[in-house]
Design an enzyme around this catalytic site. Sequence first.
Site, PDB file in Angstrom:
ATOM      1  N   ARG A  32     -10.775  -0.094  14.803  1.00 14.67           N
ATOM      2  CA  ARG A  32     -10.790   0.715  13.588  1.00 14.67           C
ATOM      3  C   ARG A  32     -11.944   0.248  12.715  1.00 14.67           C
ATOM      4  NH1 ARG A  32      -5.010   1.086  10.603  1.00 14.67           N
ATOM      5  NH2 ARG A  32      -5.517  -1.085  10.142  1.00 14.67           N
ATOM      6  N   HIS A  59      -6.262  -7.465  12.949  1.00 16.32           N
ATOM      7  CA  HIS A  59      -5.056  -6.632  12.947  1.00 16.32           C
ATOM      8  C   HIS A  59      -4.727  -6.225  14.380  1.00 16.32           C
ATOM      9  CE1 HIS A  59      -1.992  -4.177  11.128  1.00 16.32           C
ATOM     10  NE2 HIS A  59      -2.518  -3.042  11.507  1.00 16.32           N
ATOM     11  N   ARG A 100       1.084 -10.901   6.975  1.00 11.22           N
ATOM     12  CA  ARG A 100       1.061  -9.694   6.138  1.00 11.22           C
ATOM     13  C   ARG A 100       2.279  -8.835   6.476  1.00 11.22           C
ATOM     14  NH1 ARG A 100      -3.972  -9.765   8.731  1.00 11.22           N
ATOM     15  NH2 ARG A 100      -3.375  -7.875   9.857  1.00 11.22           N
ATOM     16  N   LYS A 118       0.847  -1.203   0.000  1.00 10.87           N
ATOM     17  CA  LYS A 118       0.000   0.000   0.000  1.00 10.87           C
ATOM     18  C   LYS A 118       0.880   1.249   0.000  1.00 10.87           C
ATOM     19  CE  LYS A 118      -0.327  -0.197   5.041  1.00 10.87           C
ATOM     20  NZ  LYS A 118      -1.070  -0.847   6.143  1.00 10.87           N
ATOM     21  N   CYS A 157      14.115  24.641   2.832  1.00 11.29           N
ATOM     22  CA  CYS A 157      13.189  25.350   1.945  1.00 11.29           C
ATOM     23  C   CYS A 157      12.349  24.332   1.177  1.00 11.29           C
ATOM     24  CB  CYS A 157      13.960  26.218   0.942  1.00 11.29           C
ATOM     25  SG  CYS A 157      15.224  27.258   1.696  1.00 11.29           S
ATOM     26  N   MET A 158      11.508  24.804   0.279  1.00 13.65           N
ATOM     27  CA  MET A 158      10.648  23.886  -0.466  1.00 13.65           C
ATOM     28  C   MET A 158      11.466  22.958  -1.370  1.00 13.65           C
ATOM     29  SD  MET A 158       7.384  24.626  -2.955  1.00 13.65           S
ATOM     30  CE  MET A 158       6.403  25.474  -1.738  1.00 13.65           C
ATOM     31  N   ASP A 159      12.520  23.497  -1.992  1.00 10.16           N
ATOM     32  CA  ASP A 159      13.270  22.723  -2.979  1.00 10.16           C
ATOM     33  C   ASP A 159      14.752  22.565  -2.650  1.00 10.16           C
ATOM     34  OD1 ASP A 159      10.934  23.042  -4.818  1.00 10.16           O
ATOM     35  OD2 ASP A 159      11.610  25.121  -4.753  1.00 10.16           O
ATOM     36  N   TYR A 207      15.820  31.140   4.988  1.00 10.82           N
ATOM     37  CA  TYR A 207      14.684  31.924   5.499  1.00 10.82           C
ATOM     38  C   TYR A 207      14.784  32.144   7.002  1.00 10.82           C
ATOM     39  CZ  TYR A 207      12.174  31.113   1.102  1.00 10.82           C
ATOM     40  OH  TYR A 207      11.792  31.082  -0.198  1.00 10.82           O
TER      41      TYR A 207
HETATM   42  C1  LIG Z   1      -0.377  -1.839   6.808  1.00 10.99           C
HETATM   43  C2  LIG Z   1      -0.948  -3.083   7.313  1.00 10.99           C
HETATM   44  C3  LIG Z   1      -0.129  -4.199   7.554  1.00 10.99           C
HETATM   45  C4  LIG Z   1       1.384  -4.148   7.494  1.00 10.99           C
HETATM   46  O1  LIG Z   1       1.878  -3.700   8.739  1.00 10.99           O
HETATM   47  P1  LIG Z   1       3.453  -3.613   9.016  1.00 10.99           P
HETATM   48  O2  LIG Z   1       3.543  -3.207  10.430  1.00 10.99           O
HETATM   49  O3  LIG Z   1       3.970  -2.573   8.088  1.00 10.99           O
HETATM   50  O4  LIG Z   1       4.010  -4.955   8.732  1.00 10.99           O
HETATM   51  C5  LIG Z   1      -0.752  -5.382   7.917  1.00 10.99           C
HETATM   52  N1  LIG Z   1      -2.094  -5.453   8.043  1.00 10.99           N
HETATM   53  C6  LIG Z   1      -2.904  -4.395   7.850  1.00 10.99           C
HETATM   54  C7  LIG Z   1      -4.373  -4.552   8.030  1.00 10.99           C
HETATM   55  C8  LIG Z   1      -2.361  -3.179   7.485  1.00 10.99           C
HETATM   56  O5  LIG Z   1      -3.164  -2.120   7.308  1.00 10.99           O
END
Ligand SMILES: *Cc1c(COP(=O)(O)O)cnc(C)c1O
Length: 391
Positions: free
Chosen positions: A139, A169, A225, A40, A318-320, A271
């Site tokens: 969540r 999670h 995951r 992601k 700065c920005m850049d 700045y």
């Molecule tokens: C982002 C995410 C992960 C990965 O988590 P890490 O701590 O980066 O390994 C796993 N499960 C869910 C639901 C997530 O949103």
Amino acid sequence: MDKHHFYRDTWAEIDLDKISQNIKSFKKHLPDKKIMAVVKANGYGHGAYQIAREALESGAEWLAVALLDEALALRKQGITAPILVMNRVRPEYVNLAAENEISITVFQKDWLVEAETYLMDTSYQPLNIHLKIDTGMGRVGVNDENELYAITQYMNQSALFHLEGVFTHFATADEWESALFEKQRKKFIKYINLLQEWGIKPSLIHSANSAAALRKVEGPFNLVRLGISMYGLAPSGELKKDLPFSLEEAFSLHSQLIHVKKLMPGDTVSYGATYTAKGEEWVGTLPIGYADGWQRRLSPGAFVLINGERMPIIGRICMDQCIVRLPEKMSVGEVATLIGGQKDKRIEMDEIAGIAKTINYEIPCLISARVPRVYVKNGRISENMNVILNF
Ligand SMILES: *Cc1c(COP(=O)(O)O)cnc(C)c1O
């Protein structure tokens, strides 16, 4: 390969060999678990497509993203591996998911009722679903047994849905001593047992993020995951002290001096004139700034490596552009490493995160699309990604 796919003097280097090494270490650590590579947010800023490809080549079987858009982008780029979208997708877009063989996260019965009306219009059925259980993250997810029953019964009586997975999670897997972690683990196992009693046996059961995978969470789970640890970063300072194997940071950030000059005592920099030279000083300018995700709050505090030596960033970012103090006169074109190693010195992602008062996750995510990504594979530059020029 044409190496001029970008024209600025700042770039991020992503070492795909490190991604591969991290995946392989996990395969040894957890030989009986499938790996879902979490890509992601453009692969935590590393590049979703390139990371996905490398992870799949190295033994990952699944990909995960947060958004349907991210999953569709991977399909467009030719990725055929199974992909799970972990955030809620609107029911009206469910056909897009089904037609692209993208698995969807569900946790509301009303969602199923609505999605059914859309799914009837496509021949790409059934839709693969991973049911999300909220065991304490607070969540999204089913957090009530009656709701669990209602939702699974509804899915069961419809030929349009296929329950492919169940997952939860953890909120505190990155803390060694957490009562909540244990409470979540137990609640999840209880829900899996309930499903079993009702005759429901999804083929994938998953709970572990990086932290839980590193510490080997116990339970009837067959997939992990992996996000942050696949990129070579520890999920927390606590876990970093006690890793079961070494994680290899894949991301490094580099720029080059575009101007070098001598300051006289009393001269100021950038700045707000927050930096004043005490004596005669050499300083150099780097073409990277907060619009690149090199946050303003990193100065004062952050250093860069030039010639394997640490040099402080001075004055406001700065920005850049930003400015560094040099120990002596140096040449325009000299490479400065903002994250990563030079000779025997390193600036770790965690050091930058500490200065920015945040976690390592946030730093590469915020390195903006304006910074081209250079990929290294088998020790050599293999490709570039420059979003601005669409390469
Ligand atoms: C982002 C995410 C992960 C990965 O988590 P890490 O701590 O980066 O390994 C796993 N499960 C869910 C639901 C997530 O949103």
